[in-house]
Each structure stands twice: as C-alpha cells, then as structure tokens.
Design an enzyme around this catalytic site. Structure first.
Site, short mmCIF file in Angstrom:
data_model
loop_
_atom_site.label_atom_id
_atom_site.label_comp_id
_atom_site.label_asym_id
_atom_site.label_seq_id
_atom_site.Cartn_x
_atom_site.Cartn_y
_atom_site.Cartn_z
N ASP A 137 0.85 -1.19 0.00
CA ASP A 137 0.00 0.00 0.00
C ASP A 137 0.89 1.24 0.00
OD1 ASP A 137 -2.95 1.05 0.65
OD2 ASP A 137 -1.51 2.24 1.81
N ASN A 145 -2.95 12.93 -3.93
CA ASN A 145 -4.10 13.32 -4.76
C ASN A 145 -4.63 14.70 -4.37
OD1 ASN A 145 -4.34 11.20 -6.58
ND2 ASN A 145 -5.60 9.97 -5.20
N HIS A 150 -5.30 14.39 -9.15
CA HIS A 150 -5.41 12.97 -9.49
C HIS A 150 -4.51 12.57 -10.65
CE1 HIS A 150 -8.65 11.78 -6.73
NE2 HIS A 150 -9.10 13.01 -6.89
N ASP A 154 -2.11 9.40 -10.54
CA ASP A 154 -2.04 8.36 -11.57
C ASP A 154 -0.59 8.12 -11.99
OD1 ASP A 154 -4.75 8.08 -11.49
OD2 ASP A 154 -5.14 9.15 -13.37
N GLU A 180 -4.62 2.39 -4.31
CA GLU A 180 -3.16 2.38 -4.24
C GLU A 180 -2.62 1.08 -3.66
OE1 GLU A 180 -4.66 4.44 -0.44
OE2 GLU A 180 -5.28 4.16 -2.52
#
Length: 270
Positions: A137, A145, A150, A154, A180
């Site tokens: 994680d 973010n 975002h 990405d 994630e």
C-alpha cells in the site's frame, strides 16, 4: 440472440461464400466486417452456432437443386463457420485480456486475482513448495491526490507499478488490488527469502522521485504471509493475512516490510 444487423451481415457473407465457390476474398471481408460488429454484448448474448444454423436454413432454402449440390453447399458452409469461429476465439481471448488488466497501470486487476492465486496455490500444494502473498500500500496516497491532483496520483501509481513489475521474476505475479494497493504473489519462495525482493521494491519506491518536478517522497508499506505448501489454505485467508501484515507495517511506522508467520496446516481451511 444477436442483433438483426449482425445476423444479416453473417447470412450475407455465408451465402456469398457458399454460392461463389468458397473464395478467400469473401472470408477476408467477413473477418473485417463481423469482428468489427462483434462487441461484448454480442459475445455474451449470441450463440454463433444458432446464428449459423438459422442462416444456413435460409441460404439452403433459396438453392435446392439436388442433394449432391446441396452437400457441396453444406461443406462450404461448415468450412465458413470453422474459419469464423477461429476469428471469434481470437476476439474472445483479446476481450478476456482487456477485462483482466488495469487500463492505467497495465497490471492484472482484481478480476484476475482469484484465478491467478488459485492456480498458484494449487501448484504450491502439488509441488509442496512455499508461496508468499504480499500486500503493498502506498503511504499517505490521499495526500498526493489532494495536494497535486489525481493526474499526479495516476503518475505515481504507474511509476510504482513499473518498479514492482521490474523487480519481480517471470513466474511472479502482481495485481492492482484497488486504489493504491497491490498484491504480489511469489511462488516457490519462502517468507524469509521473499523479504529480499520485497525490501528491494520498498527501497526503490522510497528512493526514486516518482514525481521528479515536485517536492514529494512516496513510500510504501508491505505486508507478507506464506503458504508452506503443506496442508490446505484458502485464497481469502492468504489475502486477509497479507492485509493484516500490511497494517502491522503501517502501525509500526510505515515505509517498511512486515511479515506474519503462516498458520499451521491444521488451522488452514479451504
């Protein structure tokens, strides 16, 4: 049933192929036209054999000359069907590949996880070799973010996916589990040995600037567990144990690899 448009297109090419002597040119046209119109809805709803039978009845009803002639038509029609099914099989394989892969990172997605892990688990049981399942994680990903947007998030996910994939062997598997989170599967690997690869992934994520133009360091917490290859185990239990190990890494400070010892064979269940 398939749409009338697909059926009429199929029947048109079938009749041409039967009546024009089985020419390759008709097949080439049919490949292009039929695969273009064969989308997911048709694949799920249409039975190509039913379509073929219905179309062949209509085509043969038009041309009933004599039994020997009709058998020539039937042989050509069967050849046509065989060729079209080859193309449809290829289409279905491509469709399956698209469905089982995450469009952002290119990794396997959650739909592919259970078939992959079940297969690796059966192989581990058959060979009596260990299998490690790890959950990774990205730490504080929401902050990335929220702070950078975002699109930046990405980019981080794609960069992290690339690091993970590059660090693994050909037989290893990695899945984007969601958001994630990633699940890493290491066959023929003990829990102790797996820490070498997992620590390499952790250190590379922390050591590389995944957003080089921004002042941010991305880290990852990784939790791992092992199936010994003896006794029985379930996919859900292995995922749950890896998840607990990952949260252990979070609680102990993040940016680390934590392991939980596998349950004894007597406690593992299907």
């Amino acid at each position: 049933m398939a749409s009338e448009a697909f059926y009429n297109t199929y029947k048109n090419y079938l009749e041409r192929y039967v009546c024009e002597g089985g020419t390759e040119g008709v097949l080439v046209e049919a490949y292009q036209d039929l695969t273009h119109s064969l989308d997911e809805k048709h694949v799920q709803a249409a039975n190509i054999l039913d379509i073929h039978t219905r179309a062949l009845r209509e085509v043969m009803g038009i041309r009933r000359d004599s039994d020997p002639v009709q058998w020539i038509y039937i042989d050509r029609a069967t050849e046509f069907l065989a060729q079209i099914l080859v193309v449809i099989d290829s289409f279905l394989l491509q469709l399956k590949d698209r469905i089982e892969h995450d469009p952002l990172t290119g990794l396997y997605n959650r739909l592919a996880l259970y078939p992959l892990l079940n297969q690796l688990l059966k192989e581990a049981q058959r060979k009596e070799k260990p299998l490690v399942v790890a959950m990774l994680d990205l730490d504080d990903f929401k902050v990335i973010n929220d702070r950078f947007g975002h699109h930046a998030g990405d980019r981080v996910l794609c960069a992290a996916a690339g690091i993970i994939k590059k660090a693994l062997r050909a037989a290893d598997k990695v899945v984007r589990y969601g958001g994630e989170e990633f699940i890493i599967m290491l066959p023929d690997t003990s829990l102790n040995r797996s820490q070498i690869a997992l620590e390499r992934i952790r250190s590379q994520i922390a050591g590389q600037r995944l957003l080089p133009e921004m002042d941010v360091v991305v880290t990852a917490s990784i939790g791992a567990t092992e199936y010994s290859g003896r006794g029985t185990a379930s996919v859900n239990d292995l995922i749950a144990q890896a998840d607990r190990a990952m949260y252990k890494a979070k609680k102990e400070g993040k940016n680390m690899v934590a392991c939980v010892e596998p349950e004894s064979p007597g406690k593992q269940e299907e």
